[in-house]
Scaffold this active site. Structure first.
Site, PDB file in Angstrom:
ATOM      1  N   CYS A  61       0.905  -1.382   0.010  1.00  0.00           N
ATOM      2  CA  CYS A  61      -0.044  -0.142   0.072  1.00  0.00           C
ATOM      3  C   CYS A  61       0.825   1.171  -0.012  1.00  0.00           C
ATOM      4  O   CYS A  61       0.659   2.209  -0.783  1.00  0.00           O
ATOM      5  CB  CYS A  61      -0.936   0.145   1.125  1.00  0.00           C
ATOM      6  SG  CYS A  61      -2.286   1.405   1.147  1.00  0.00           S
ATOM      7  N   CYS A  62       1.978   1.346   0.866  1.00  0.00           N
ATOM      8  CA  CYS A  62       2.710   2.602   0.823  1.00  0.00           C
ATOM      9  C   CYS A  62       3.494   2.619  -0.567  1.00  0.00           C
ATOM     10  O   CYS A  62       3.694   3.946  -0.993  1.00  0.00           O
ATOM     11  CB  CYS A  62       3.897   2.133   1.906  1.00  0.00           C
ATOM     12  SG  CYS A  62       3.154   2.527   3.562  1.00  0.00           S
ATOM     13  N   CYS A  92      -1.106   7.855   7.543  1.00  0.00           N
ATOM     14  CA  CYS A  92      -2.430   7.783   6.980  1.00  0.00           C
ATOM     15  C   CYS A  92      -3.558   7.188   8.069  1.00  0.00           C
ATOM     16  O   CYS A  92      -3.204   6.723   9.133  1.00  0.00           O
ATOM     17  CB  CYS A  92      -2.253   6.596   5.879  1.00  0.00           C
ATOM     18  SG  CYS A  92      -1.237   7.083   4.470  1.00  0.00           S
ATOM     19  N   CYS A 131       7.397   3.902   5.894  1.00  0.00           N
ATOM     20  CA  CYS A 131       6.580   3.924   4.761  1.00  0.00           C
ATOM     21  C   CYS A 131       7.385   3.408   3.548  1.00  0.00           C
ATOM     22  O   CYS A 131       6.462   2.640   2.657  1.00  0.00           O
ATOM     23  CB  CYS A 131       6.067   4.846   4.555  1.00  0.00           C
ATOM     24  SG  CYS A 131       7.033   6.355   3.826  1.00  0.00           S
TER      25      CYS A 131
END
Length: 251
Positions: free
Chosen positions: A131-132, A212, A238
């Site tokens: 996702c990062c 986030c 991240c």
């Protein structure tokens, strides 16, 4: 005879800076206060070659203020992962306006990559690294393409992985500046007070480190300031600040 003519379409792929440059600058600015260092570099060697990257997190106002005192035209880069707290977006607009930055650049994930790799928007729940990679690393790489150097807000005290953080390092051929590497939490708090800088609205609610929304939780007393990031996962960064990254973000 003069030098041979150069082809105008030749692309210079040589790195703007090398590890030797980072060593040189680390030695040159040892013991020099942060404000003086930034003033010299932003108006000298790095003028027009550098961008300022900010998460507009809990401590971001200090570095933003320091840079704004030198040059409000330094490009200010923000990666909107589209999973950001609404409070962070409001804080971004407030700070950028208040400090007078004139070149705020917002980068978002590539919608084609999102459609292919995170169609449901839930990749954070089972693959936070991926996702990062999609939402942070890839957009930042695009954002940094015009620059030879960039400024990061990392501090050494934030976690064990940042304890030996230098002021200057090389990241994918670019010079990365960590002007606050040796600042303490007390230093930051004193600067906030001295310059009456606004705090991130979530800090008072128990969020000393803010990323986030799905992957940020409150930090309990006595915990590492970044303990609330990716809680429950073996993950502390991240991917933006991981050394020796590959040529592509991890999807």
């Amino acid at each position: 005879m003069g030098e041979p003519a150069r082809r105008l379409d030749t692309i210079d792929v040589a790195p703007g800076f090398t590890p030797a440059d980072a060593d040189r600058l680390n030695a040159r600015y040892t013991g020099v206060d942060t404000a003086t260092m930034l003033a010299e570099l932003l108006t000298g060697e790095l003028a027009g070659r550098i961008g300022l990257v900010s998460s507009f997190g809990a401590e971001s106002a200090v570095l933003l203020h320091l840079v704004a005192q030198v040059d409000r035209a330094v490009p200010l880069i923000f990666v909107n992962t589209q999973k950001i707290f609404g409070e962070t977006l409001a804080y971004r607009d407030e700070l950028a306006e208040r400090l007078g930055f004139i070149d705020l650049r917002v980068y978002r994930p590539d919608p084609r990559i999102l459609a292919a790799r995170d169609e449901t928007g839930l990749r954070w729940s089972y693959d936070p690294d991926g996702c990062c990679g999609i939402r942070k690393v890839e957009p930042l790489r695009r954002a940094l393409l015009p620059f030879d150097a960039w400024i990061s807000g990392r501090k050494g005290f934030q976690s064990g992985t940042r304890a030996a953080l230098p002021r200057f390092e090389i990241d994918e051929g670019r010079l990365k500046l960590n002007p606050l590497a040796d600042w303490t939490k007390a230093d930051l708090d004193a600067y906030f007070a001295e310059h009456a800088l606004p705090r991130h609205p979530l800090e008072a609610q128990g969020y000393p480190s803010i990323g986030c929304a799905p992957c940020t939780s409150k930090v309990r007393p006595g915990e590492d300031p970044r303990a609330g990031r990716w809680r429950g996962w073996d993950k502390v960064e991240c991917g933006i600040h991981v050394a020796n990254q590959g040529d592509e973000p991890v999807f």
